[in-house]
Design a protein around this motif. Structure first.
Motif, PDB file in Angstrom:
ATOM      1  N   ASP A   1      -7.770  -3.850  -4.360  1.00  0.00           N
ATOM      2  CA  ASP A   1      -6.595  -3.554  -3.584  1.00  0.00           C
ATOM      3  C   ASP A   1      -5.351  -4.006  -4.569  1.00  0.00           C
ATOM      4  O   ASP A   1      -4.373  -3.474  -4.518  1.00  0.00           O
ATOM      5  CB  ASP A   1      -6.545  -4.424  -2.489  1.00  0.00           C
ATOM      6  CG  ASP A   1      -7.506  -3.983  -1.355  1.00  0.00           C
ATOM      7  OD1 ASP A   1      -7.867  -2.728  -1.517  1.00  0.00           O
ATOM      8  OD2 ASP A   1      -7.609  -4.614  -0.253  1.00  0.00           O
TER       9      ASP A   1
ATOM     10  N   GLY B   1      -3.934  -0.507  -4.702  1.00  0.00           N
ATOM     11  CA  GLY B   1      -3.382  -0.373  -3.385  1.00  0.00           C
ATOM     12  C   GLY B   1      -4.221  -0.464  -2.244  1.00  0.00           C
ATOM     13  O   GLY B   1      -5.397  -0.571  -2.413  1.00  0.00           O
ATOM     14  N   LYS B   2      -3.674  -0.388  -1.088  1.00  0.00           N
ATOM     15  CA  LYS B   2      -4.461  -0.184   0.191  1.00  0.00           C
ATOM     16  C   LYS B   2      -5.300   1.087   0.242  1.00  0.00           C
ATOM     17  O   LYS B   2      -4.918   2.174  -0.273  1.00  0.00           O
ATOM     18  CB  LYS B   2      -3.473  -0.206   1.383  1.00  0.00           C
ATOM     19  CG  LYS B   2      -4.289  -0.067   2.678  1.00  0.00           C
ATOM     20  CD  LYS B   2      -3.513  -0.295   3.925  1.00  0.00           C
ATOM     21  CE  LYS B   2      -4.133  -0.282   5.175  1.00  0.00           C
ATOM     22  NZ  LYS B   2      -3.109  -0.185   6.554  1.00  0.00           N
ATOM     23  N   ARG B   3      -6.614   0.717   0.615  1.00  0.00           N
ATOM     24  CA  ARG B   3      -7.400   1.839   0.611  1.00  0.00           C
ATOM     25  C   ARG B   3      -7.099   2.974   1.676  1.00  0.00           C
ATOM     26  O   ARG B   3      -6.552   2.851   2.772  1.00  0.00           O
ATOM     27  CB  ARG B   3      -8.991   1.558   1.320  1.00  0.00           C
ATOM     28  CG  ARG B   3      -9.652   0.711   0.352  1.00  0.00           C
ATOM     29  CD  ARG B   3     -11.045   0.498   0.791  1.00  0.00           C
ATOM     30  NE  ARG B   3     -11.867   1.517   1.410  1.00  0.00           N
ATOM     31  CZ  ARG B   3     -13.087   1.288   2.114  1.00  0.00           C
ATOM     32  NH1 ARG B   3     -13.726   0.023   1.918  1.00  0.00           N
ATOM     33  NH2 ARG B   3     -13.515   2.383   2.480  1.00  0.00           N
ATOM     34  N   LYS B   4      -7.289   4.416   1.267  1.00  0.00           N
ATOM     35  CA  LYS B   4      -6.777   5.537   2.014  1.00  0.00           C
ATOM     36  C   LYS B   4      -7.485   5.833   3.230  1.00  0.00           C
ATOM     37  O   LYS B   4      -7.007   5.972   4.139  1.00  0.00           O
ATOM     38  CB  LYS B   4      -6.584   6.805   1.063  1.00  0.00           C
ATOM     39  CG  LYS B   4      -5.546   6.687  -0.200  1.00  0.00           C
ATOM     40  CD  LYS B   4      -5.687   8.044  -1.024  1.00  0.00           C
ATOM     41  CE  LYS B   4      -4.612   7.921  -1.907  1.00  0.00           C
ATOM     42  NZ  LYS B   4      -4.985   7.020  -3.063  1.00  0.00           N
TER      43      LYS B   4
END
Length: 207
Positions: A91, A95-98
């Motif tokens: 993360d 970034g945030k998981r799709k």
């Protein structure tokens, strides 16, 4: 008909002209039709891609890549195999998981300049192409050289404790997913419209 003998419906000059035009059209078709078929064929090609196991979840760290061999084209032996570099989604980096297909990062080794194989250099945390000096950063974005977009990726998922690799997809500099494109086809700005997706390619196969 002017220039014709009595009873003639086609003059010899018109006949010879028509014959020459017909021969020219046949000759041109002999060159153009195969070329057109070669260019348009992949657009309508339907290719079903299956998922394949690449190892247990514990095999993959989130701060370094592990090379894995996968089958790109079945039925042709070693020629149909390729290498992907894999790690667990991080993360802080990614970034945030799709979605459920984004738990692991699987990066293709095909350079997005001309398709040469790239290799990951752990000490530099870079993917390097030895052919024309293409350089990609840790997440596969272009960091130098002639490549026009980041390295392609593969969908991933977990089944029965095993990480599986699915279809390949392309990304732009923001790592937004696109259906697979060929090397040299940019996906940022106007590039995504100049190189449209192939209608026969599905993003994710049936689970």
């Amino acid at each position: 008909m002017p220039g014709a003998f009595d009873g003639e419906t086609v003059t010899r000059r018109r006949f010879m002209t028509g014959t020459a035009h017909t021969a020219g059209a046949i000759s041109a078709s002999a060159f153009l039709l195969p070329a057109l078929g070669f260019a348009m064929g992949p657009i309508f090609e339907k290719k079903e891609e299956s998922w394949q196991d690449v190892g247990p979840v514990a095999d993959f760290p989130d701060d370094n890549y592990v090379p894995k061999t996968i089958t790109i084209s079945s039925g042709i032996g070693e020629v149909g195999k390729s290498t992907v570099y894999m790690r667990k989604h991080n993360d802080a980096i990614d970034g945030k998981r799709k979605d459920e297909y984004d738990g692991f990062v699987a990066i293709s080794t095909r350079c997005m300049h001309l398709g040469c194989p790239v290799s990951y250099k752990s000490a530099a945390q870079r993917f390097i192409c030895p052919c024309h000096g293409g350089v990609y950063d840790f997440v596969g974005r272009v960091d130098g050289g002639p490549p026009v977009r980041p390295l392609d990726r593969f969908y991933t998922r977990i089944r029965n404790g095993q990480v599986q690799i699915g279809p390949r997809f392309s990304v732009n500099q923001e790592l937004r997913r696109f259906s697979p494109r060929d090397p040299g086809e940019a996906l940022d700005g106007i590039g995504q419209y100049l190189y449209p997706s192939r209608p026969s390619i599905r993003k994710i196969p049936n689970t």
